[in-house]
Design a protein around this motif. Sequence first.
Motif, mmCIF file in Angstrom:
data_model
loop_
_atom_site.group_PDB
_atom_site.id
_atom_site.type_symbol
_atom_site.label_atom_id
_atom_site.label_comp_id
_atom_site.label_asym_id
_atom_site.label_seq_id
_atom_site.Cartn_x
_atom_site.Cartn_y
_atom_site.Cartn_z
ATOM 1 N N HIS A 92 -26.964 2.658 -15.056
ATOM 2 C CA HIS A 92 -27.314 3.994 -14.583
ATOM 3 C C HIS A 92 -28.800 4.258 -14.773
ATOM 4 C CE1 HIS A 92 -25.728 4.692 -18.754
ATOM 5 N NE2 HIS A 92 -24.662 4.099 -18.271
ATOM 6 N N GLU A 93 -29.287 5.294 -14.101
ATOM 7 C CA GLU A 93 -30.723 5.519 -13.989
ATOM 8 C C GLU A 93 -31.420 5.780 -15.322
ATOM 9 O OE1 GLU A 93 -31.382 8.624 -11.128
ATOM 10 O OE2 GLU A 93 -31.701 7.160 -9.527
ATOM 11 N N LYS A 94 -30.734 6.367 -16.267
ATOM 12 C CA LYS A 94 -31.356 6.684 -17.543
ATOM 13 C C LYS A 94 -30.348 6.468 -18.668
ATOM 14 C CE LYS A 94 -30.184 11.599 -17.183
ATOM 15 N NZ LYS A 94 -30.693 12.973 -17.189
ATOM 16 N N PRO A 95 -30.825 6.247 -19.882
ATOM 17 C CA PRO A 95 -29.904 6.072 -21.011
ATOM 18 C C PRO A 95 -29.088 7.333 -21.259
ATOM 19 C CG PRO A 95 -32.115 5.315 -21.577
ATOM 20 C CD PRO A 95 -32.234 6.046 -20.275
ATOM 21 N N VAL A 96 -27.872 7.144 -21.749
ATOM 22 C CA VAL A 96 -27.027 8.288 -22.087
ATOM 23 C C VAL A 96 -27.521 8.915 -23.392
ATOM 24 C CG1 VAL A 96 -25.006 7.314 -20.955
ATOM 25 C CG2 VAL A 96 -25.388 6.878 -23.399
ATOM 26 N N GLU A 97 -27.106 10.142 -23.636
ATOM 27 C CA GLU A 97 -27.339 10.781 -24.925
ATOM 28 C C GLU A 97 -26.166 10.427 -25.837
ATOM 29 O OE1 GLU A 97 -27.407 15.248 -26.908
ATOM 30 O OE2 GLU A 97 -27.679 15.018 -24.743
ATOM 31 N N ILE A 98 -26.420 9.686 -26.894
ATOM 32 C CA ILE A 98 -25.364 9.241 -27.800
ATOM 33 C C ILE A 98 -24.969 10.386 -28.730
ATOM 34 C CG2 ILE A 98 -24.723 7.599 -29.606
ATOM 35 C CD1 ILE A 98 -25.093 6.311 -26.897
ATOM 36 N N ASN A 99 -23.683 10.681 -28.766
ATOM 37 C CA ASN A 99 -23.149 11.692 -29.673
ATOM 38 C C ASN A 99 -21.675 11.387 -29.915
ATOM 39 O OD1 ASN A 99 -21.675 12.850 -27.403
ATOM 40 N ND2 ASN A 99 -23.608 13.837 -26.800
ATOM 41 N N SER A 100 -20.934 12.329 -30.492
ATOM 42 C CA SER A 100 -19.526 12.075 -30.794
ATOM 43 C C SER A 100 -18.660 12.016 -29.545
ATOM 44 C CB SER A 100 -18.985 13.172 -31.727
ATOM 45 O OG SER A 100 -19.621 13.096 -32.983
ATOM 46 N N PHE A 101 -19.171 12.501 -28.415
ATOM 47 C CA PHE A 101 -18.403 12.536 -27.174
ATOM 48 C C PHE A 101 -18.774 11.392 -26.231
ATOM 49 C CE2 PHE A 101 -18.637 16.766 -28.927
ATOM 50 C CZ PHE A 101 -17.345 17.249 -28.795
ATOM 51 N N VAL A 102 -19.930 10.810 -26.429
ATOM 52 C CA VAL A 102 -20.405 9.701 -25.590
ATOM 53 C C VAL A 102 -20.988 8.637 -26.510
ATOM 54 C CG1 VAL A 102 -21.999 8.984 -23.776
ATOM 55 C CG2 VAL A 102 -20.912 11.244 -23.655
ATOM 56 N N ARG A 103 -20.309 7.467 -26.570
ATOM 57 C CA ARG A 103 -20.754 6.412 -27.467
ATOM 58 C C ARG A 103 -20.204 5.071 -26.998
ATOM 59 N NH1 ARG A 103 -18.238 7.866 -31.584
ATOM 60 N NH2 ARG A 103 -16.695 6.204 -31.645
ATOM 61 N N PRO A 104 -21.026 4.015 -26.972
ATOM 62 C CA PRO A 104 -20.546 2.704 -26.523
ATOM 63 C C PRO A 104 -19.436 2.144 -27.413
ATOM 64 C CG PRO A 104 -22.936 2.778 -26.512
ATOM 65 C CD PRO A 104 -22.473 4.008 -27.237
ATOM 66 N N ALA A 105 -18.565 1.371 -26.799
ATOM 67 C CA ALA A 105 -17.525 0.649 -27.525
ATOM 68 C C ALA A 105 -18.034 -0.729 -27.911
ATOM 69 C CB ALA A 105 -16.275 0.518 -26.655
ATOM 70 N N CYS A 106 -17.293 -1.401 -28.781
ATOM 71 C CA CYS A 106 -17.604 -2.778 -29.160
ATOM 72 C C CYS A 106 -16.961 -3.740 -28.157
ATOM 73 C CB CYS A 106 -17.066 -3.079 -30.557
ATOM 74 S SG CYS A 106 -17.682 -1.991 -31.857
ATOM 75 N N LEU A 107 -17.547 -4.923 -28.024
ATOM 76 C CA LEU A 107 -16.970 -5.979 -27.198
ATOM 77 C C LEU A 107 -16.294 -6.991 -28.115
ATOM 78 C CD1 LEU A 107 -19.884 -6.619 -24.659
ATOM 79 C CD2 LEU A 107 -17.980 -4.997 -24.483
#
Length: 344
Positions: free
Chosen positions: A196-211
């Motif tokens: 996506h065009e810009k990085p997400v804002e990391i918080n308790s509602f949006v956070r990457p998962a582990c692979l």
Amino acid sequence: MFKFLIVVAVVSVKDVHTLDIIGSVCIPESTNSPGLCKLLTQCKEIRDELVLTHKLPQTCGFEGTQPIVCCPKPRQPECREYASNTRQKQECGHKIVKRIADGKLAGRTEFPHMALLAYHTQDSKQGKWLCGGSLISEQYILTGGNCLFGEPKFVMLGVTNLNDTSHRQEIKVANRVAHPEYNKGNPYNDIGLLKHEKPVEINSFVRPACLYTNFDIPVTETIATGWGSTVYFRDNTNEDLLKVTEDIVDYQSCNDSYKTLRGIGKGIINDMHICTGGAGREKGTCRGDAGGPIQIYHNNDPTLCMYDIVGVISFGIRCDGPSVNTRLFYYIKWIEDVVWPENI
């Protein structure tokens, strides 16, 4: 099982075709997860271990007199770092349970890596939600190869209900990367990435998962999540994110279920696929769930509410299974080459 190039360390020096070896995938004995064949001078982890233990390293071959070693350094960032930055222990939003009943609503911050893909259609300027995905870095979504051919325009994260605007992040898609060996409509190599065009804002509602980087899965059940239809013949998307626990179906049973289906002449391939669900289940993944994750709990610290993605939802005969998912382990190197090329 998927074959990797592993050569036991030897004392004598033997010239090899190094262009075919350097950069290839190997399995370090110390981690039993994918590593890369690198010159010893390029692998700090092995050099440090040599200083401490004086033990001969596991080699892939030699370039002249220089050993090419199986370097265990993981190239994907430590996913736990994302959790530590969000006060996740206080804001998990759900209680860890070992089994989830079929078709239950997901908790508000239970699957913060979940993404939904929007497509523009001829009869709608607002876009249509057709596929799921998983946030795996601040700027990349893991999804299915079949989800890229409709050219998704933007992704939505941070919500479980589609009408909820609090903590919602919508970001325009900048680039679509299907696996180079995926062909449209083909069930093999059904995996892709969205930048996506810009990085997400990391918080308790949006956070990457582990692979999840191992072939063997230490549990008998996975959790599938998605906004897909709960009825097979309907194309509509659910307004709420649902979760379902599915059994891992053994390879032979799954292959028997699909051997007469047209378009999968090679059958189910154990290295590339994981089957979940099974006949007789009342609920399972369905239309609209494609591209979303199947996952297991991140066992290292369950209080962090982290998940390890083990597969990507691909296809199925019916919504009550068995479903066929792309096995993530087979594609770890490709994912890392695209998402974290600076760590090569």
